[in-house]
Design an enzyme around this catalytic site. Structure first.
Site, PDB file in Angstrom:
ATOM      1  CG  ASP A 263      -0.320   0.227   2.518  1.00 32.71           C
ATOM      2  OD1 ASP A 263       0.923   0.398   2.555  1.00 32.71           O
ATOM      3  OD2 ASP A 263      -1.026   0.228   3.529  1.00 32.71           O
ATOM      4  CD  GLU A 306      -4.877   2.508   2.533  1.00 36.40           C
ATOM      5  OE1 GLU A 306      -4.382   2.665   3.648  1.00 36.40           O
ATOM      6  OE2 GLU A 306      -6.119   2.523   2.324  1.00 36.40           O
TER       7      GLU A 306
END
Length: 383
Positions: A263, A306
């Site tokens: 991420d 994310e």
């Protein structure tokens, strides 16, 4: 009565007229070829072996054989060249074959010497054969039958003045009318078949178009079901499907399998500082960057929020570390449109004998957590 005529004696639409004329001509030309070849042989045989040498009837047979040979050659030429047969010359060619057949039949009638006149078999055969073998519109066939009948009626007394008892006028007219009616019905039967065929073709085309439309819609629905709506890469549902497939390969075929979970570092601050619209653009850029830099056999998808997951089949630990490090550096050097540069963290795990899918994902998640704990912008493997 009107409805019966409208339903049975249908007419071809203007847009299909060219195709109809072409098909009708091909049909008639094939039969001209067949009959011309047969009549060439038949008339030549009668002329050389049956009729008396030098007689008028012998000359008619031989002339007919020559004319039929010419028609056979013309028909064969047309059959091979397949021209567009809408020109007037082709219509004349079609009708002339019928006219010549009736001419020969009429000559047979006129040359038969008999006090009691009866229509000969050949004449009746030509009358009705023309009606059922060929397709001519009612006007063309009416002209052919009328000219032939009138010629016989006018010239028979001249050629056979000794006739004392005769019903040749009635016989000729009656047979001509019946044959023309048969030709009329035969033609419109062909027209109806053509129209029905066009209707079937149109329906098939519409069905094909609708089928293709449904297929495209299904493809779009399938794509929607496996793609992430924001980044246009695989969603978690599709990632689970691929992961299961590659897990079974690694388990059953002893193939290597590595998984990367990553991420963007401090992504929450991006949303807080620049807004969610900018955050969405950043996720789209990362997804595109990952797709362009993984190998063909690798699968990239959005795992959630994310986080992104990369499935690397037939990949050992060293290869997985090299690839994840390469991706980390690419992200680090990438200049995002709104937020300039950002870093990312990776957690890597590999399949080990006895693992379940959940075990592989859990270790990758632990690796990602370790990367965050150890200062971010790094790759960590969890064994």
């Amino acid at each position: 009565m009107f409805l019966f005529y409208k339903n049975y004696f249908q007419t071809v639409s203007m847009q299909d007229q060219q195709e109809f004329s072409q098909q009708k001509f091909v049909h008639n030309n094939f039969r001209i070829l067949f009959l011309a070849v047969f009549l060439t042989i038949e008339q030549a045989y009668y002329g050389f072996f049956v009729r008396e040498n030098g007689s008028l009837i012998q000359k008619i047979h031989l002339l007919t054989a020559l004319v039929m040979l010419t028609y056979a050659m013309a028909s064969l030429y047309i059959q091979k060249r397949k021209p567009v047969c809408s020109a007037r010359i082709f219509q004349i060619y079609e009708v002339s074959f019928g006219f010549y057949g009736f001419f020969i039949a009429a000559m047979r009638v006129l040359l038969i010497q008999n006090d009691m006149f009866r229509l000969p078999t050949i004449f009746i055969a030509v009358f009705y054969g023309f009606a059922v073998i060929f397709y001519f519109n009612p006007f063309e066939s009416f002209i052919v039958y009328s000219v032939t009948s009138v010629s016989v009626i006018l010239f028979l007394p001249i050629f056979q003045p000794t006739l004392t008892v005769s019903s040749y006028v009635e016989d000729t007219v009656a047979n001509a009318m019946i044959a023309w009616i048969a030709s009329f019905i035969n033609y419109y039967k062909y027209v109806k078949e053509f129209i029905n065929q066009k209707i079937i073709e149109t329906n098939n085309q519409e069905l094909k178009a609708k089928t293709e439309q449904i297929q495209k819609m299904n493809e779009k629905l399938t794509e929607f079901s496996i793609k992430d709506g924001l980044t246009n890469i695989y969603n978690r549902r599709k990632l689970n499907e691929v992961l299961k497939y590659e897990y079974n390969r690694a388990k059953n075929d002893n193939k290597g399998l590595s998984v990367m979970l990553l991420d963007l570092d401090r992504f929450k601050s991006v949303n807080d500082t620049y807004g969610h619209n900018v955050g969405d653009k950043v996720l789209i850029e990362i997804a595109d960057l990952l797709k362009r830099n993984v190998r063909n056999r690798d699968t990239v998808g959005r795992w959630g929020g994310e986080e992104f997951l990369i499935i690397c089949p037939e990949t050992n630990i060293n290869q997985a570390l090299d690839l994840s490090e390469k991706l980390r550096k690419r992200i680090e050097k990438h200049k995002f449109q709104e937020i300039n540069c950002r870093t990312s963290s990776f957690g890597v795990s590999i399949y080990k004998k006895g693992d379940a899918i959940e075990d592989i994902i859990k270790r990758a998640d632990e690796g990602l957590y370790k990367a965050k704990e150890n200062g971010r912008n790094r790759v960590e493997i969890s064994i």
